[in-house]
Design a protein around this motif. Structure first.
Motif, PDB file in Angstrom:
ATOM      1  N   LYS A 151       0.819  -1.222   0.000  1.00 52.36           N
ATOM      2  CA  LYS A 151       0.000   0.000   0.000  1.00 52.36           C
ATOM      3  C   LYS A 151       0.848   1.265   0.000  1.00 52.36           C
ATOM      4  N   VAL A 152       2.063   1.148   0.489  1.00 52.92           N
ATOM      5  CA  VAL A 152       2.975   2.304   0.538  1.00 52.92           C
ATOM      6  C   VAL A 152       4.297   1.871  -0.080  1.00 52.92           C
ATOM      7  N   VAL A 153       4.814   2.669  -1.005  1.00 55.35           N
ATOM      8  CA  VAL A 153       5.978   2.297  -1.806  1.00 55.35           C
ATOM      9  C   VAL A 153       7.204   3.071  -1.332  1.00 55.35           C
ATOM     10  N   TRP A 154       8.342   2.425  -1.375  1.00 56.43           N
ATOM     11  CA  TRP A 154       9.617   3.070  -1.010  1.00 56.43           C
ATOM     12  C   TRP A 154      10.178   3.838  -2.200  1.00 56.43           C
ATOM     13  N   VAL A 155      10.627   5.085  -1.941  1.00 58.66           N
ATOM     14  CA  VAL A 155      11.297   5.902  -2.955  1.00 58.66           C
ATOM     15  C   VAL A 155      12.683   6.243  -2.422  1.00 58.66           C
ATOM     16  N   PRO A 156      13.751   5.808  -3.098  1.00 47.98           N
ATOM     17  CA  PRO A 156      15.100   6.113  -2.604  1.00 47.98           C
ATOM     18  C   PRO A 156      15.326   7.623  -2.526  1.00 47.98           C
ATOM     19  N   TRP A 157      16.273   8.022  -1.657  1.00 52.62           N
ATOM     20  CA  TRP A 157      16.577   9.444  -1.478  1.00 52.62           C
ATOM     21  C   TRP A 157      16.867  10.124  -2.810  1.00 52.62           C
ATOM     22  N   ILE A 179      -1.291   3.994  -1.818  1.00 49.91           N
ATOM     23  CA  ILE A 179      -1.910   5.239  -1.325  1.00 49.91           C
ATOM     24  C   ILE A 179      -0.863   6.316  -1.068  1.00 49.91           C
ATOM     25  N   GLY A 180       0.408   5.949  -1.185  1.00 51.98           N
ATOM     26  CA  GLY A 180       1.457   6.923  -0.924  1.00 51.98           C
ATOM     27  C   GLY A 180       2.811   6.261  -0.917  1.00 51.98           C
ATOM     28  N   CYS A 181       3.823   7.024  -0.477  1.00 52.06           N
ATOM     29  CA  CYS A 181       5.182   6.505  -0.471  1.00 52.06           C
ATOM     30  C   CYS A 181       5.978   7.064   0.697  1.00 52.06           C
ATOM     31  N   ILE A 182       7.019   6.325   1.069  1.00 54.11           N
ATOM     32  CA  ILE A 182       8.024   6.801   2.017  1.00 54.11           C
ATOM     33  C   ILE A 182       9.202   7.296   1.194  1.00 54.11           C
ATOM     34  N   LEU A 183       9.584   8.541   1.405  1.00 53.70           N
ATOM     35  CA  LEU A 183      10.691   9.137   0.670  1.00 53.70           C
ATOM     36  C   LEU A 183      11.958   8.964   1.502  1.00 53.70           C
ATOM     37  N   GLY A 184      12.897   8.170   1.025  1.00 51.52           N
ATOM     38  CA  GLY A 184      14.112   7.888   1.769  1.00 51.52           C
ATOM     39  C   GLY A 184      14.805   9.153   2.250  1.00 51.52           C
ATOM     40  N   GLY A 185      15.136   9.187   3.562  1.00 55.36           N
ATOM     41  CA  GLY A 185      15.835  10.317   4.147  1.00 55.36           C
ATOM     42  C   GLY A 185      15.032  11.588   4.247  1.00 55.36           C
ATOM     43  N   HIS A 186      13.717  11.517   4.031  1.00 58.46           N
ATOM     44  CA  HIS A 186      12.983  12.768   3.838  1.00 58.46           C
ATOM     45  C   HIS A 186      11.633  12.814   4.562  1.00 58.46           C
ATOM     46  N   GLY A 187      10.649  12.005   4.132  1.00 57.87           N
ATOM     47  CA  GLY A 187       9.318  12.115   4.707  1.00 57.87           C
ATOM     48  C   GLY A 187       8.343  11.207   3.985  1.00 57.87           C
ATOM     49  N   ILE A 188       7.090  11.647   3.872  1.00 57.49           N
ATOM     50  CA  ILE A 188       6.077  10.837   3.201  1.00 57.49           C
ATOM     51  C   ILE A 188       5.327  11.682   2.189  1.00 57.49           C
ATOM     52  N   THR A 189       4.727  11.011   1.212  1.00 61.97           N
ATOM     53  CA  THR A 189       3.779  11.641   0.292  1.00 61.97           C
ATOM     54  C   THR A 189       2.586  10.702   0.159  1.00 61.97           C
ATOM     55  N   HIS A 204      -3.288   7.477   7.734  1.00 64.14           N
ATOM     56  CA  HIS A 204      -3.062   6.030   7.804  1.00 64.14           C
ATOM     57  C   HIS A 204      -1.564   5.724   7.788  1.00 64.14           C
ATOM     58  N   ILE A 205      -0.827   6.376   6.901  1.00 66.64           N
ATOM     59  CA  ILE A 205       0.616   6.143   6.839  1.00 66.64           C
ATOM     60  C   ILE A 205       1.283   6.537   8.154  1.00 66.64           C
ATOM     61  N   ILE A 206       0.915   7.707   8.670  1.00 70.21           N
ATOM     62  CA  ILE A 206       1.546   8.217   9.889  1.00 70.21           C
ATOM     63  C   ILE A 206       1.230   7.324  11.088  1.00 70.21           C
ATOM     64  N   ARG A 207      -0.042   7.020  11.284  1.00 68.43           N
ATOM     65  CA  ARG A 207      -0.446   6.241  12.462  1.00 68.43           C
ATOM     66  C   ARG A 207       0.027   4.782  12.354  1.00 68.43           C
ATOM     67  N   THR A 208       0.033   4.225  11.154  1.00 66.07           N
ATOM     68  CA  THR A 208       0.520   2.853  10.990  1.00 66.07           C
ATOM     69  C   THR A 208       2.010   2.773  11.302  1.00 66.07           C
ATOM     70  N   ALA A 209       2.759   3.780  10.867  1.00 71.63           N
ATOM     71  CA  ALA A 209       4.191   3.814  11.172  1.00 71.63           C
ATOM     72  C   ALA A 209       4.412   3.957  12.673  1.00 71.63           C
ATOM     73  N   GLU A 210       3.620   4.810  13.331  1.00 70.85           N
ATOM     74  CA  GLU A 210       3.739   4.964  14.781  1.00 70.85           C
ATOM     75  C   GLU A 210       3.513   3.630  15.491  1.00 70.85           C
ATOM     76  N   ALA A 211       2.444   2.928  15.101  1.00 70.09           N
ATOM     77  CA  ALA A 211       2.117   1.649  15.744  1.00 70.09           C
ATOM     78  C   ALA A 211       3.207   0.614  15.474  1.00 70.09           C
ATOM     79  N   PHE A 212       3.735   0.596  14.262  1.00 70.46           N
ATOM     80  CA  PHE A 212       4.788  -0.354  13.900  1.00 70.46           C
ATOM     81  C   PHE A 212       6.030  -0.141  14.767  1.00 70.46           C
ATOM     82  N   LEU A 213       6.433   1.115  14.916  1.00 74.20           N
ATOM     83  CA  LEU A 213       7.619   1.410  15.721  1.00 74.20           C
ATOM     84  C   LEU A 213       7.400   1.036  17.182  1.00 74.20           C
ATOM     85  N   ALA A 214       6.180   1.284  17.679  1.00 75.61           N
ATOM     86  CA  ALA A 214       5.887   0.968  19.074  1.00 75.61           C
ATOM     87  C   ALA A 214       5.863  -0.538  19.317  1.00 75.61           C
ATOM     88  N   GLU A 215       5.287  -1.270  18.384  1.00 71.77           N
ATOM     89  CA  GLU A 215       5.129  -2.720  18.573  1.00 71.77           C
ATOM     90  C   GLU A 215       6.416  -3.488  18.276  1.00 71.77           C
TER      91      GLU A 215
END
Length: 681
Positions: A151-157, A179-189, A204-215
């Protein structure tokens, strides 16, 4: 300029405000949002497809319609046909100006291509700590897939620009499920067909990442607590911070004077107490928004929190010399012909384990925001270290951002600083009358002001009038108390980093004939004005000499210091004492670049706290006039026949401190509309 009444614009602004009001979503002035839609072409009357996108600068949480850039989509897409390649992509920013629709609005930002070229009606680009933690993890691509699936794609820096917009557009087209991407070294779109869908995808991207890091995160990602670096007790910690602040500001201002901010938040103190903080701090921040404000890395004191103050100050000076040498080497490693000149080699962030963080900038807001960004960086490091290891972008890429010609152009567009920019003033008796007028004038000319007054309520009202804590803070102080004066200066240096300009204005006036003046009257008058001015000036000199930035001390004396009037022995003698303090201190403090001058007002009735407190009635009785006409009476005995107001005294203070009289010290300026008997000889 975008119309706030257009439904797409109204929806975009509302979404921006919701996203920008929560620091978990993005940092101050970070990220941008956009919407696409149609509007009427004012030339043809037909419909035209537009992109509305947050322009350069500004903040999502407070974005207004004039902060948007409006561009024609057909012209924006046509730029793909003339794009000269990644080596010349900076040229495309100037081309955005030829895509603008209508007049006004904000300048298009470097991220405009990302929003315009991605095939979605709504796009959000944000800098959440949780998203950047994944973006700055050593195995961020793998973690992104584990966290989000497809659902979220990686984009290299890649440095922000036209090519990054093309990259994201291609990735979205190749991944219709995303639905969006993680921008390496940068942020999200994130993107969506509607404003609501786009916002939901961002969250969804922000809260899912928060939960992933916590768990998935391991406990104590910064390592165990180091006993030597544990926080000092509250009172001791604040006292140490206040003692260090002027010395730290001196280091941060070696190239250019800076305003400071201090925080001892739990996040900062915990990070500095952990064993891994030296390694992580040395890696520096990663997200461009972070290091543009914090520089590539902070200066970190490497001593236990409870060492003697002199030892800490000496070590900070050594570390500062090393920092400057390393920063210059960093610049020289990466600068190429045409690179902007080095802007300064002093740290923007200084970390003191057990005490807290000092941050610096051209004004209080900039200094505070730099500190907030470093807290964001700590959160990013924690997240990355919890699930992987923190791996910021390469130093060479940081340099390309920091010394980007587009960033340099943005700096050139900034308005010229006001005359008192970076100056920090403390004004006694600033809750009313002359002191209040001085405080207002100093803030209007760019200074930060500490409103010091015996009346806490009045001081707080004035500080709020001046614009609140980024412009002014209120302190309660009785100038007869050494302890309260020291506490007021401690509050000042913790609020703004130091003090550069002090105005001795606090006072009372006891108007009695000699035989009716008691020893108590005499002592009270001298305690407040003669002794009080001495105590305030002494504390000011301590701070100013530690800062090594020079400074100004101004005494609001009086015509009565040189003119003998009836029934005025206590007040007149005290004012003469203050007048001579100006001369004595000017002679003593000149070697430190501290100028000491005075202002001699007379007849300042309107708005005066002293006159309202009974002095007016007493002087009116002496001269045989009605109290409400006392100002007029004073005016008529002057050469200019003009009434003196508090604002006129404030003008004189600014004249002495605003930068034109750099070689003047030991001077008294009369502000009395012309009283010949008080002419200085």
């Amino acid at each position: 300029m975008a119309s706030a009444n257009h439904p797409e614009v109204a929806g975009l602004l509302a979404r921006s405000h919701r996203l920008g009001s929560d620091p978990r979503n993005t940092n101050y002035a970070g990220g941008n949002t956009s919407a696409k839609g149609t509007a009427t072409d004012p030339v043809t009357g037909g419909e035209v497809e537009l992109l509305w996108v947050k322009g350069s600068g500004g903040d999502l949480g407070t974005l207004r319609a004039e902060g948007l850039a409006a561009l024609r989509l057909d012209r924006l897409h046509a730029l793909k046909d003339v794009y000269p390649g990644v080596e010349r992509e900076d040229e495309m920013v100037a081309a955005f100006d030829y895509c603008l629709h209508g007049k006004g609005g904000a300048a298009p930002s470097i991220d405009t291509a990302m929003h315009g070229l991605v095939d979605a009606a709504h796009v959000d680009h944000l800098h959440p700590d949780s998203g950047i933690a994944l973006a700055c993890a050593a195995d961020g691509e793998k973690l992104t897939a584990e966290c989000f699936g497809d659902k979220v794609v990686w984009v290299p820096w890649r440095r922000p620009g036209f090519q990054l917009g093309l990259d994201i557009a291609a990735i979205k087209e190749a991944n219709p499920q995303a639905i969006g991407c993680i921008l390496g070294g940068h942020g999200i779109t994130a993107w969506g067909a509607t404003s609501e869908e786009c916002e939901a995808n961002s969250l969804h991207i922000i809260r899912t990442a928060e939960a992933f890091l916590a768990e998935k995160g391991r406990p104590e990602p910064f390592g165990p607590v180091t006993e030597d670096y544990e926080p000092l007790p509250d009172e001791e910690r604040r006292a140490r911070a206040a003692a260090l602040a002027p010395h730290v500001r001196a280091l941060a201002s070696a190239d250019f004077p800076q305003v400071g901010h201090f925080t001892d938040s739990e996040t900062v103190l915990d990070f500095l107490s952990r064993s891994e903080h030296p390694r992580l701090a040395a890696l520096g921040t990663s997200c461009p928004d972070h290091f543009l404000r914090t520089k590539v890395r902070p200066l970190v004191l490497d001593l236990p929190a409870d060492v003697p103050l002199e030892q800490a100050v000496a070590r900070l000076a050594e570390l500062h010399a090393e920092y400057r040498a390393e920063y210059r080497a960093y610049y020289e490693r990466h600068a190429v012909p045409g690179s902007p000149a080095m802007r300064g080699a002093d740290p923007a962030i200084v970390l003191v384990p057990g005490v807290g963080m000092f941050s610096f900038g051209k004004d209080k807001q900039t200094a505070r925001v730099a500190g907030e960004f470093y807290v964001n960086a700590i959160n990013v490091m924690r997240g990355a270290e919890a699930v992987s290891s923190y791996s910021p972008i390469e130093e060479s890429e940081k340099f390309r951002i920091e010394y980007w010609e587009l960033e340099e152009a943005k700096l050139r567009r900034m308005p010229a600083p006001k005359p008192l920019a970076t100056r920090i003033a403390l004004v006694t008796g600033a809750g009313s009358g002359i002191g209040k007028a001085i405080a207002h004038r100093l803030v209007a000319e760019g200074a930060c002001v500490v409103v010091a007054d015996l009346d806490a309520e009045k001081a707080a009202v004035v500080a709020e009038e001046l614009g609140g804590p980024d412009k002014a803070v209120a302190v309660t102080v009785d100038v007869t108390s050494e302890e309260q004066i020291a506490a007021a200066f401690a509050e000042a240096v913790l609020a703004f980093g130091g003090v550069d300009l002090v105005v001795n204005n606090a006072g009372i006036s006891i108007s009695k004939p000699l035989l009716e003046t008691t020893a108590k009257d005499w002592d009270l008058q001298h305690d407040i004005m003669a002794r009080g001015s001495f105590l305030v000036s002494r504390e000011a000199a301590r701070v100013m000499t530690a800062q090594k930035l020079g400074g100004d001390i101004v005494y609001i004396a009086s015509k009565n210091g040189v003119f003998a009037g009836p029934n005025n022995i206590a007040y007149g003698a005290t004012k003469a004492d203050q007048a001579h303090q100006v001369r004595l201190l000017a002679a003593e403090l000149g070697e430190h670049g501290i100028r000491v001058n005075g202002v001699n007002p007379d007849g300042v009735v309107r708005g005066s706290g002293i006159f309202a407190g009974g002095w007016g009635a007493q002087r009116a009785a002496v001269y045989g006039v009605e109290e409400e006409k006392l100002g007029e009476f004073y005016a008529q005995r002057t050469l200019l026949k003009r009434e003196v107001l508090p604002e006129h005294v404030a003008n004189a203070v600014f004249a002495l401190t605003g930068g034109d009289l750099t070689h003047t010290t030991g001077l008294h300026i009369p502000v009395d509309a012309g009283v010949a008997a008080a002419f200085l000889r």
